[in-house]
Scaffold this motif. Sequence first.
Motif, PDB file in Angstrom:
ATOM      1  N   LEU A  86       0.827  -1.206   0.000  1.00  0.00           N
ATOM      2  CA  LEU A  86       0.000   0.000   0.000  1.00  0.00           C
ATOM      3  C   LEU A  86       0.861   1.254   0.000  1.00  0.00           C
ATOM      4  O   LEU A  86       0.631   2.182  -0.787  1.00  0.00           O
ATOM      5  CB  LEU A  86      -0.932   0.008   1.210  1.00  0.00           C
ATOM      6  N   ARG A  87       1.855   1.293   0.861  1.00  0.00           N
ATOM      7  CA  ARG A  87       2.725   2.473   0.937  1.00  0.00           C
ATOM      8  C   ARG A  87       3.513   2.670  -0.353  1.00  0.00           C
ATOM      9  O   ARG A  87       3.730   3.802  -0.781  1.00  0.00           O
ATOM     10  CB  ARG A  87       3.641   2.367   2.148  1.00  0.00           C
ATOM     11  N   ALA A  88       3.917   1.583  -1.006  1.00  0.00           N
ATOM     12  CA  ALA A  88       4.630   1.684  -2.281  1.00  0.00           C
ATOM     13  C   ALA A  88       3.747   2.295  -3.365  1.00  0.00           C
ATOM     14  O   ALA A  88       4.240   2.929  -4.298  1.00  0.00           O
ATOM     15  CB  ALA A  88       5.133   0.305  -2.717  1.00  0.00           C
ATOM     16  N   LYS A  89       2.430   2.114  -3.222  1.00  0.00           N
ATOM     17  CA  LYS A  89       1.475   2.678  -4.184  1.00  0.00           C
ATOM     18  C   LYS A  89       1.003   4.061  -3.777  1.00  0.00           C
ATOM     19  O   LYS A  89       0.103   4.621  -4.393  1.00  0.00           O
ATOM     20  CB  LYS A  89       0.273   1.745  -4.341  1.00  0.00           C
ATOM     21  N   GLY A  90       1.569   4.604  -2.701  1.00  0.00           N
ATOM     22  CA  GLY A  90       1.210   5.950  -2.268  1.00  0.00           C
ATOM     23  C   GLY A  90      -0.001   6.037  -1.369  1.00  0.00           C
ATOM     24  O   GLY A  90      -0.527   7.123  -1.138  1.00  0.00           O
ATOM     25  N   VAL A  91      -0.464   4.911  -0.841  1.00  0.00           N
ATOM     26  CA  VAL A  91      -1.610   4.910   0.063  1.00  0.00           C
ATOM     27  C   VAL A  91      -1.112   5.193   1.481  1.00  0.00           C
ATOM     28  O   VAL A  91      -0.173   4.548   1.957  1.00  0.00           O
ATOM     29  CB  VAL A  91      -2.350   3.552   0.040  1.00  0.00           C
ATOM     30  N   GLU A  92      -1.729   6.160   2.132  1.00  0.00           N
ATOM     31  CA  GLU A  92      -1.382   6.466   3.515  1.00  0.00           C
ATOM     32  C   GLU A  92      -2.086   5.450   4.418  1.00  0.00           C
ATOM     33  O   GLU A  92      -3.271   5.581   4.700  1.00  0.00           O
ATOM     34  CB  GLU A  92      -1.799   7.885   3.870  1.00  0.00           C
ATOM     35  N   ALA A  93      -1.345   4.437   4.819  1.00  0.00           N
ATOM     36  CA  ALA A  93      -1.898   3.372   5.649  1.00  0.00           C
ATOM     37  C   ALA A  93      -1.193   3.364   6.994  1.00  0.00           C
ATOM     38  O   ALA A  93      -0.002   3.647   7.081  1.00  0.00           O
ATOM     39  CB  ALA A  93      -1.735   2.024   4.956  1.00  0.00           C
ATOM     40  N   GLU A  94      -1.961   3.047   8.038  1.00  0.00           N
ATOM     41  CA  GLU A  94      -1.425   2.936   9.390  1.00  0.00           C
ATOM     42  C   GLU A  94      -1.256   1.464   9.730  1.00  0.00           C
ATOM     43  O   GLU A  94      -2.068   0.636   9.362  1.00  0.00           O
ATOM     44  CB  GLU A  94      -2.395   3.551  10.394  1.00  0.00           C
ATOM     45  N   GLY A  95      -0.222   1.154  10.473  1.00  0.00           N
ATOM     46  CA  GLY A  95      -0.051  -0.226  10.909  1.00  0.00           C
ATOM     47  C   GLY A  95       1.411  -0.493  11.148  1.00  0.00           C
ATOM     48  O   GLY A  95       2.232   0.366  10.972  1.00  0.00           O
ATOM     49  N   VAL A  96       1.748  -1.606  11.578  1.00  0.00           N
ATOM     50  CA  VAL A  96       0.905  -2.748  11.899  1.00  0.00           C
ATOM     51  C   VAL A  96       0.600  -2.690  13.399  1.00  0.00           C
ATOM     52  O   VAL A  96       1.505  -2.584  14.211  1.00  0.00           O
ATOM     53  CB  VAL A  96       1.616  -4.069  11.548  1.00  0.00           C
ATOM     54  N   ASP A  97      -0.696  -2.740  13.732  1.00  0.00           N
ATOM     55  CA  ASP A  97      -1.145  -2.719  15.115  1.00  0.00           C
ATOM     56  C   ASP A  97      -1.273  -4.166  15.584  1.00  0.00           C
ATOM     57  O   ASP A  97      -2.103  -4.923  15.091  1.00  0.00           O
ATOM     58  CB  ASP A  97      -2.486  -1.993  15.202  1.00  0.00           C
ATOM     59  N   GLU A  98      -0.417  -4.542  16.529  1.00  0.00           N
ATOM     60  CA  GLU A  98      -0.384  -5.911  17.048  1.00  0.00           C
ATOM     61  C   GLU A  98      -1.389  -6.070  18.188  1.00  0.00           C
ATOM     62  O   GLU A  98      -1.310  -5.343  19.177  1.00  0.00           O
ATOM     63  CB  GLU A  98       1.015  -6.243  17.575  1.00  0.00           C
ATOM     64  N   GLN A  99      -2.303  -7.011  18.034  1.00  0.00           N
ATOM     65  CA  GLN A  99      -3.286  -7.324  19.070  1.00  0.00           C
ATOM     66  C   GLN A  99      -3.344  -8.842  19.232  1.00  0.00           C
ATOM     67  O   GLN A  99      -2.986  -9.574  18.304  1.00  0.00           O
ATOM     68  CB  GLN A  99      -4.677  -6.794  18.683  1.00  0.00           C
ATOM     69  N   PRO A 100      -3.803  -9.337  20.373  1.00  0.00           N
ATOM     70  CA  PRO A 100      -3.905 -10.786  20.549  1.00  0.00           C
ATOM     71  C   PRO A 100      -4.835 -11.444  19.521  1.00  0.00           C
ATOM     72  O   PRO A 100      -4.687 -12.623  19.212  1.00  0.00           O
ATOM     73  CB  PRO A 100      -4.469 -10.949  21.970  1.00  0.00           C
ATOM     74  N   TRP A 101      -5.769 -10.699  18.974  1.00  0.00           N
ATOM     75  CA  TRP A 101      -6.756 -11.251  18.038  1.00  0.00           C
ATOM     76  C   TRP A 101      -6.414 -10.956  16.587  1.00  0.00           C
ATOM     77  O   TRP A 101      -7.205 -11.188  15.686  1.00  0.00           O
ATOM     78  CB  TRP A 101      -8.161 -10.731  18.369  1.00  0.00           C
ATOM     79  N   GLY A 102      -5.190 -10.437  16.350  1.00  0.00           N
ATOM     80  CA  GLY A 102      -4.763 -10.220  14.977  1.00  0.00           C
ATOM     81  C   GLY A 102      -3.812  -9.051  14.837  1.00  0.00           C
ATOM     82  O   GLY A 102      -3.526  -8.331  15.790  1.00  0.00           O
ATOM     83  N   ARG A 103      -3.340  -8.873  13.625  1.00  0.00           N
ATOM     84  CA  ARG A 103      -2.444  -7.764  13.261  1.00  0.00           C
ATOM     85  C   ARG A 103      -3.207  -6.895  12.272  1.00  0.00           C
ATOM     86  O   ARG A 103      -3.746  -7.400  11.283  1.00  0.00           O
ATOM     87  CB  ARG A 103      -1.171  -8.329  12.640  1.00  0.00           C
ATOM     88  N   PHE A 104      -3.239  -5.589  12.519  1.00  0.00           N
ATOM     89  CA  PHE A 104      -4.140  -4.705  11.790  1.00  0.00           C
ATOM     90  C   PHE A 104      -3.415  -3.593  11.037  1.00  0.00           C
ATOM     91  O   PHE A 104      -2.447  -3.020  11.534  1.00  0.00           O
ATOM     92  CB  PHE A 104      -5.136  -4.065  12.769  1.00  0.00           C
ATOM     93  N   VAL A 105      -3.933  -3.309   9.854  1.00  0.00           N
ATOM     94  CA  VAL A 105      -3.527  -2.177   9.038  1.00  0.00           C
ATOM     95  C   VAL A 105      -4.805  -1.388   8.760  1.00  0.00           C
ATOM     96  O   VAL A 105      -5.854  -1.981   8.485  1.00  0.00           O
ATOM     97  CB  VAL A 105      -2.899  -2.644   7.700  1.00  0.00           C
ATOM     98  N   THR A 106      -4.744  -0.075   8.864  1.00  0.00           N
ATOM     99  CA  THR A 106      -5.925   0.736   8.539  1.00  0.00           C
ATOM    100  C   THR A 106      -5.567   1.737   7.455  1.00  0.00           C
ATOM    101  O   THR A 106      -4.418   2.176   7.330  1.00  0.00           O
ATOM    102  CB  THR A 106      -6.471   1.483   9.771  1.00  0.00           C
ATOM    103  N   LEU A 107      -6.567   2.101   6.673  1.00  0.00           N
ATOM    104  CA  LEU A 107      -6.398   3.087   5.621  1.00  0.00           C
ATOM    105  C   LEU A 107      -7.710   3.808   5.415  1.00  0.00           C
ATOM    106  O   LEU A 107      -8.764   3.360   5.871  1.00  0.00           O
ATOM    107  CB  LEU A 107      -5.923   2.432   4.319  1.00  0.00           C
ATOM    108  N   ARG A 108      -7.649   4.922   4.724  1.00  0.00           N
ATOM    109  CA  ARG A 108      -8.846   5.686   4.359  1.00  0.00           C
ATOM    110  C   ARG A 108      -8.836   5.922   2.861  1.00  0.00           C
ATOM    111  O   ARG A 108      -7.778   6.141   2.271  1.00  0.00           O
ATOM    112  CB  ARG A 108      -8.884   7.017   5.098  1.00  0.00           C
TER     113      ARG A 108
END
Length: 126
Positions: A86-108
Amino acid sequence: MDWKIELIFVPVTDVDRAKEFYVEKLGFNADFDQRVTEELRFVQLTPPGSACSIAIGEGLGGSLAPGSLDVIQVVIPDADAVLAELRAKGVEAEGVDEQPWGRFVTLRDPDGNRWTLQQLPDYSAA
C-alpha cells in the motif's frame, strides 16, 4: 439455507476518483460501471479474492455521508506485506497494530471512509 453478503455500499463524493483509488491503489477489480439514467450511475468493484463487492455511484440513495463509513474489515494474509504494498502505491496506511486477536492495518479512501485490514492469528500454533 446460506446467507451471503455480496455487496456493500460505500458513500463517495467523486465516483471517478474513488474508482481510480480502489482499482489502481488497492487492486480491486472493476466489475461494472453503468450510467443507468442521468441521475443514476452504478459501479461495482471487488477486492482481490473476495466474494463480496462494494458499490459506489451516483443516485444510489445511501443514507451515509461520504467519508462516514468505518465498519468494513477485510482479512488479509500478511499485514507487513500488505502495508508495504500500500505504501509503495502511495496509500497512507497505518499499521501494523499488534493485538492478541490479529495484526491490523488501517487506511482511508479519498473521502475518508476507513478500512481495517486484519491478519488473523495463527490458531494452529496454539
